[in-house]
Design a protein around this motif. Structure first.
Motif, short mmCIF file in Angstrom:
data_model
loop_
_atom_site.label_atom_id
_atom_site.label_comp_id
_atom_site.label_asym_id
_atom_site.label_seq_id
_atom_site.Cartn_x
_atom_site.Cartn_y
_atom_site.Cartn_z
N VAL A 115 0.90 -1.38 -0.14
CA VAL A 115 0.09 0.11 0.24
C VAL A 115 0.88 0.82 0.04
CG1 VAL A 115 -2.24 -0.88 1.03
CG2 VAL A 115 -0.28 0.00 2.98
N LEU A 116 0.41 2.36 -0.46
CA LEU A 116 1.16 3.89 0.21
C LEU A 116 0.73 4.75 1.06
CD1 LEU A 116 2.40 5.98 -1.85
CD2 LEU A 116 0.66 6.78 -2.84
N GLY A 126 0.96 0.84 10.45
CA GLY A 126 0.67 1.42 9.37
C GLY A 126 1.06 1.54 8.14
N ALA A 127 0.84 2.06 7.72
CA ALA A 127 1.22 1.89 6.54
C ALA A 127 2.43 2.75 6.41
CB ALA A 127 0.17 2.16 4.89
N THR A 128 2.93 4.12 7.28
CA THR A 128 2.91 4.88 7.59
C THR A 128 4.83 4.05 8.27
OG1 THR A 128 1.80 7.10 7.79
CG2 THR A 128 3.75 7.54 8.16
N LEU A 129 4.34 3.99 8.51
CA LEU A 129 5.42 3.40 9.75
C LEU A 129 6.18 2.38 9.23
CD1 LEU A 129 6.50 3.28 12.71
CD2 LEU A 129 5.16 1.54 13.45
N GLU A 130 4.93 1.12 8.53
CA GLU A 130 5.70 0.64 7.88
C GLU A 130 6.98 0.56 6.62
OE1 GLU A 130 6.27 -3.45 7.76
OE2 GLU A 130 3.91 -3.20 7.89
N ASP A 140 -8.71 5.05 -2.74
CA ASP A 140 -7.35 5.71 -1.03
C ASP A 140 -6.86 4.67 -1.09
OD1 ASP A 140 -6.25 5.25 1.20
OD2 ASP A 140 -7.61 5.92 2.67
N ALA A 141 -5.55 4.61 -1.98
CA ALA A 141 -4.80 3.76 -1.91
C ALA A 141 -3.62 3.30 -0.94
CB ALA A 141 -3.32 3.77 -2.88
N ALA A 142 -4.17 3.58 0.32
CA ALA A 142 -3.53 3.16 1.62
C ALA A 142 -4.07 1.73 2.82
CB ALA A 142 -3.01 4.61 2.94
N VAL A 143 -4.95 1.29 1.46
CA VAL A 143 -6.83 0.02 2.19
C VAL A 143 -5.73 -0.90 1.56
CG1 VAL A 143 -8.21 -0.66 3.13
CG2 VAL A 143 -7.84 1.84 3.02
N ARG A 144 -5.39 -1.73 2.49
CA ARG A 144 -4.37 -3.19 1.84
C ARG A 144 -6.03 -3.81 1.51
NH1 ARG A 144 0.50 -6.01 4.60
NH2 ARG A 144 0.46 -7.63 3.27
N TRP A 145 -5.79 -4.44 0.26
CA TRP A 145 -7.10 -5.65 0.24
C TRP A 145 -6.85 -6.58 0.87
CZ3 TRP A 145 -7.57 -4.72 -5.70
CH2 TRP A 145 -8.50 -3.53 -6.15
N SER A 146 -7.64 -7.54 1.75
CA SER A 146 -7.93 -8.87 1.72
C SER A 146 -7.62 -9.50 1.13
CB SER A 146 -9.46 -8.80 2.78
OG SER A 146 -8.88 -9.69 3.60
N GLU A 193 12.33 -9.32 -3.09
CA GLU A 193 11.08 -8.48 -2.14
C GLU A 193 10.70 -8.76 -3.18
OE1 GLU A 193 11.97 -6.10 0.38
OE2 GLU A 193 12.23 -7.39 0.83
N THR A 194 9.40 -8.87 -2.82
CA THR A 194 7.54 -8.65 -3.69
C THR A 194 7.10 -7.51 -3.95
OG1 THR A 194 7.21 -11.44 -3.02
CG2 THR A 194 5.31 -9.58 -3.86
N TYR A 195 6.94 -6.77 -5.31
CA TYR A 195 7.03 -5.44 -4.98
C TYR A 195 5.23 -5.18 -6.11
CZ TYR A 195 11.89 -5.39 -5.53
OH TYR A 195 13.16 -4.91 -5.39
N HIS A 196 4.48 -4.52 -5.66
CA HIS A 196 3.22 -4.78 -5.70
C HIS A 196 3.08 -2.96 -6.00
CE1 HIS A 196 2.45 -7.30 -2.60
NE2 HIS A 196 3.69 -6.95 -1.84
N THR A 197 2.16 -3.38 -7.58
CA THR A 197 1.69 -1.67 -7.68
C THR A 197 1.21 -0.59 -6.59
OG1 THR A 197 -0.62 -2.10 -8.41
CG2 THR A 197 0.79 -2.58 -9.99
N GLN A 198 0.02 -1.29 -5.95
CA GLN A 198 -0.11 -0.49 -4.67
C GLN A 198 -1.56 -0.20 -4.75
OE1 GLN A 198 3.51 2.61 -4.07
NE2 GLN A 198 3.69 1.38 -1.84
N ALA A 199 -1.66 1.27 -5.65
CA ALA A 199 -3.22 1.24 -6.25
C ALA A 199 -3.38 0.50 -7.17
CB ALA A 199 -3.00 3.43 -6.88
N ALA A 200 -4.59 1.19 -7.28
CA ALA A 200 -5.56 -0.28 -8.24
C ALA A 200 -5.39 0.46 -10.02
CB ALA A 200 -7.26 0.36 -7.73
N ILE A 201 -5.26 -0.44 -10.65
CA ILE A 201 -5.76 -0.50 -12.35
C ILE A 201 -7.13 -1.24 -13.07
CG2 ILE A 201 -2.99 -0.23 -11.98
CD1 ILE A 201 -3.22 -2.68 -13.59
#
Length: 334
Positions: free
Chosen positions: A106-107, A155-159, A245-251, A171-179
């Motif tokens: 997440v961002l 939280g995402a900020t602390l991470e 909201d790209a800070a919310v982690r999808w389950s 590492e595993t990499y993520h788009t963070q935001a949706a497409i």
């Protein structure tokens, strides 16, 4: 961001990206779309089993060149060459699809107001002395461990502040935001697949110095190839898996990541002077360089359209370099 970018130019007398400025390697490879995918995964460039040539740029997230002694998020930008479909940005030449990923799902500042609020803090930290930045990262790691010990989720900020200097290839990499994912909405992830890179997951670099990330990537590909698995996580509930909201982690329990393609890199030089100059000064990556079937979604993605174009135009103008899109592997220098 533009002002910070101009300051970086005056420090270096050379223009850099205003995010992910530092390259850790440039790679040529192949993306093989899996056969017999279910209909919901046969979308966009993944609609049929085929292979694409790709170029990937590994990077560090700050918008200036810092020592690798300072922990930071790492980036993995992937350019898929020769894709078909209606273009998102007809003004960008070529027929490529860019996917930009970071080694956290997440961002931390997932909306435009949150990002604007935190931008001053991020820039102040990035301009602080190296010793202070290392202290901030160390303090964040301690706070993260305490939060986890209490049974809570950091939280995402602390991470983001607590990143360690792990080997970037593990590492595993993520788009963070949706497409957009054809008829669906998704987030993508890229995870180590071959044994050689899986063993690097969670492994701190033994020697940490100013350019240890670049040197670690270069040393690995001097002897080994690598495979990564690209997967898609489909949005199944817009309330619980928001786009804005790209800070919310999808389950993962609600919607697990499903493999859609394999990314392969043969052994190769990754940081020759020619490749470094090409990756830093000529090549561009932009989430809006692609096709409508993979349109970036959410406020952060929409504002990136203007930010990336401004940054790229400034960088190419100030460095007197043409902006070109590769169409084949031979366009990338060794």
């Amino acid at each position: 961001m533009a002002a910070a970018n101009r300051c970086a130019f005056e420090r270096h007398r050379h223009a850099v990206r205003d995010a992910h400025a530092k390259s850790n390697g440039l790679l040529i490879g192949e993306l093989a779309v899996h056969a017999n995918l279910p209909p919901e995964l046969r979308q966009g460039i993944f609609a049929e089993a085929r292979s694409y040539h790709v170029v990937a740029r590994l990077s560090s997230a700050p918008g200036d060149i810092h020592s690798d002694k300072i922990p930071a998020p790492r980036g993995f930008a992937l350019k898929v060459m020769g894709v078909e479909g209606e273009r998102l940005s007809p003004g960008i030449a070529g027929a490529n699809q860019d996917f930009l990923m970071v080694n956290f799902p997440v961002l931390a500042f997932g909306t435009i107001p949150k990002y604007k609020q935190m931008l001053a803090l991020l820039e102040a930290n990035s301009h602080a002395p190296d010793t202070f930045q290392r202290l901030v990262a160390g303090t964040a790691r301690g706070a993260k461990e305490l939060v986890q010990a209490l049974g809570m989720e950091p939280g995402a900020t602390l991470e983001g502040l607590a990143r360690d200097n792990y080997h970037p290839l593990g590492e595993t990499y993520h788009t963070q935001a949706a497409i957009r994912f054809g008829d669906y909405i998704a987030k993508l992830a890229l995870a180590p697949k071959s044994a050689e890179v899986r063993t690097l997951t969670g492994q701190p670099l033994t020697e940490v110095h100013d350019a240890c990330m670049r040197d670690a990537v270069s040393a690995f590909f001097a002897e080994h190839g690598a495979e990564y698995e690209l997967s898609a996580q489909l949005c199944v509930d817009l309330a619980a898996m928001p786009v804005e909201d790209a800070a919310v982690r999808w389950s993962e329990a609600r919607s697990p990541h499903c493999p859609i393609a394999t990314l392969r890199f043969p052994p190769q030089p990754t940081a020759t002077p020619q490749r470094q100059v090409y990756g830093d000064d000529v090549l561009s990556f932009n989430p809006w360089n692609g096709i409508e079937a993979h349109r970036p979604l959410g406020g952060i993605m929409r504002i990136r359209r203007a930010a990336y174009e401004r940054s790229s135009a400034y960088r190419h103008t100030m460095n007197a370099r043409p902006r070109t899109e590769p169409s084949q592997p031979s366009d990338i220098p060794d």
